[in-house]
Design a protein around this motif. Structure first.
Motif: not given
Lengths: 350, 162
Positions: B97-103
């Motif tokens: 999994i790749s995890v992203y967070q919104q800026q």
């Protein structure tokens, strides 16, 4: 049957395996891994005892195997099918699907193009081409191809589906309006059954369409075709139109149905004719009913009879009162008689 | 994805599978999210998804929209986890999994993930035992209300594997 009927498919009996595969074929379940399991552990033991069903099973297993990246098994199925049906389009399609799974897209596309050349009305090839473009991430081209696909499908699909829907709706409304003989066969049910037999009668339906005056709607260009709204407008328009069909138009309709050159479709035409006759008959019945009910509603009779019954009520009241009075008076008489007697008795004693 | 954040770190403790269609409809998702968020003390912290196409590692527009909606409701930044198809292997040698967070700018930034190594062996043995056939999502639940989209029986089986 639950969606998750988890089972060890490797140990079921031959008959259960056969039945399960058939069920999944019929409801088009995508349970590829389990299909492969059933084939390899159960059914492949004795393909010859499956009879002619084996060819459908080979096709099913082939697609399932491609889904599970079991290219070896898929190839096996294709070879068996090719031996039995050499150069069959259906087998070629499986071959093309194998290319697709192996990501040899150009091979797959050229094979589908060849198949389309041979049979341009088979839309499943166009559908496969769309999915190849989707797999390659070429969305725009996919949309273009999808439009092409829709152009072919909608032309035949729109009317036959909405035509059946119109007939069903009319029948339902008729049943609702009349309510005659609720135990008997309902028209809506009849039409629904007949509707199922109407497949492949686009020509006939377009004639019906023309007579009903709703044909201009099918001229919509495929690109801006919104199937749902088109269907709705056909429904709303067709429904009211059908009730306004002129007798001569219906006659024309009937003559086109019985034209001698349509003989091969005889049986199916008869069912359509039957259903159209039914509707016509019922429309005239409805009209008759309307015509009969109108004078009744307009006439003075209803008001008069109301007065009658009111008068009857009054008489009844009088009678009741009179009855009460006479009952009371007879009691008074009775009392007077007894009073008299007592009086006489007292006098005689004194 | 459900989880708790503490000290600048977020721990994902549970997930609830919602849909398997590539273009889900909003009403069913709304109902699912309302049910999940009302269920226990954990809060919804993000969305996980996987693209239909094997080689597609792009952001899924549906998931982005969904994550942004959740952020608007919860008032916290949400996380987006993508299951990268080609990292999924039978032996689960690496987290896939790749995890992203919104800026604040609206863009999604890749963030670091720690996965418990025990979890990877567990997933690997679950794959071998074909436990994935037991998985139920909210869509399946709508088709047949008897199916439990919280997957408690699957969770029990996984616990036994430990």
């Amino acid at each position: 049957m639950g969606y998750l009927e988890t089972k060890d498919w490797t140990i079921v009996s031959f008959e259960v395996g056969r039945k399960t595969l058939r069920e999944w074929r019929e409801d088009q379940s995508r349970r590829s891994e389990e299909v492969v399991e059933l084939w390899e552990h159960v059914l492949s033991r004795s393909p010859s005892s499956l009879g002619d069903e084996v060819w459908m099973i080979y096709e099913q297993v082939c697609i399932a195997a491609l889904d599970c990246a079991r290219y070896d098994l898929a190839m096996e199925c294709i070879q068996e099918l090719d031996k039995r049906f050499p150069r069959s389009n259906r087998v070629l399609k499986l071959q093309a699907m194998r290319y697709e799974a192996l990501e040899q897209y150009s091979n797959a596309v050229s094979l589908y193009d060849k198949l389309l050349e041979a049979d341009s009305t088979n839309n499943s090839y166009r559908k496969r081409k769309v999915s190849i473009l989707m797999a390659q991430g070429k969305r725009l081209e996919a949309i273009k191809e999808l439009n092409e696909y829709l152009k072919v499908t909608t032309q035949c699909a729109v009317f036959s589906s909405s035509g059946a829907a119109i007939a069903e709706k009319i029948a339902e409304r008729y049943d609702e309006l009349t309510g005659i003989n609720p135990e008997g066969p309902r028209l809506a049910d009849l039409v629904r059954t007949i509707g199922k037999q109407m497949d492949g009668l686009e020509e006939r339906l377009s004639e019906v369409e023309r007579v009903l005056g709703i044909s201009e709607l099918s001229e919509v260009s495929a690109a801006d075709l919104d199937v749902e709204s088109l269907r709705k407008s056909l429904l709303s328009k067709g429904d009211s139109q059908v009730f306004k069909i002129k007798m001569e138009d219906l006659q024309k309709l009937k003559s086109t149905m019985t034209e001698p050159n349509m003989k091969p479709l005889d049986e199916k035409l008869n069912t359509i004719q039957f259903y159209e006759d039914l509707i016509r008959k019922h429309i005239s019945l409805l009209e008759e009913w309307d015509a009969n009910i109108q004078p009744v509603q307009d006439s003075e009779a209803i008001r008069t009879s109301e007065q009658h019954s009111a008068a009857l009520d009054l008489n009844e009241g009088f009678e009741r009162i009179a009855g009460n009075v006479s009952e009371g008076s007879s009691r008074v008489d009775d009392f007077l008689r007894r009073f008299q007697k007592t009086h006489e008795y007292i006098e005689s004693k004194s | 994805m459900l989880g708790k954040s503490h000290g600048g770190k977020l721990t994902i403790t549970s997930v609830v599978p919602l849909v398997h269609e590539s273009a889900p409809l909003s009403p069913s998702i709304e109902i699912a999210l309302a049910l999940v968020s009302s269920k226990d003390d954990q809060s919804i912290v993000g969305i996980y998804y996987s693209n239909a196409s094997y080689q597609d590692k792009s952001f899924n527009p549906y998931s982005i929209r969904l994550a942004e909606k959740i952020a608007a409701v919860t008032g916290q930044s949400t996380y987006l986890a993508q299951v990268v198809n080609w990292h999924l292997t039978a032996d689960c040698s690496s987290p896939c999994i790749s995890v992203y967070q919104q800026q604040d700018s609206g863009s999604w930034k890749d963030i670091k993930v720690d996965v418990d190594p025990v979890a990877l062996t567990l997933v690997s043995s679950a794959l071998q035992k074909k436990l994935y056939r037991e998985l139920v999502d909210f869509e399946n639940h709508l088709d047949n209300p008897e199916l439990d989209f919280y997957n408690s029986s699957l969770n029990r089986m996984l616990r036994e594997e430990l």
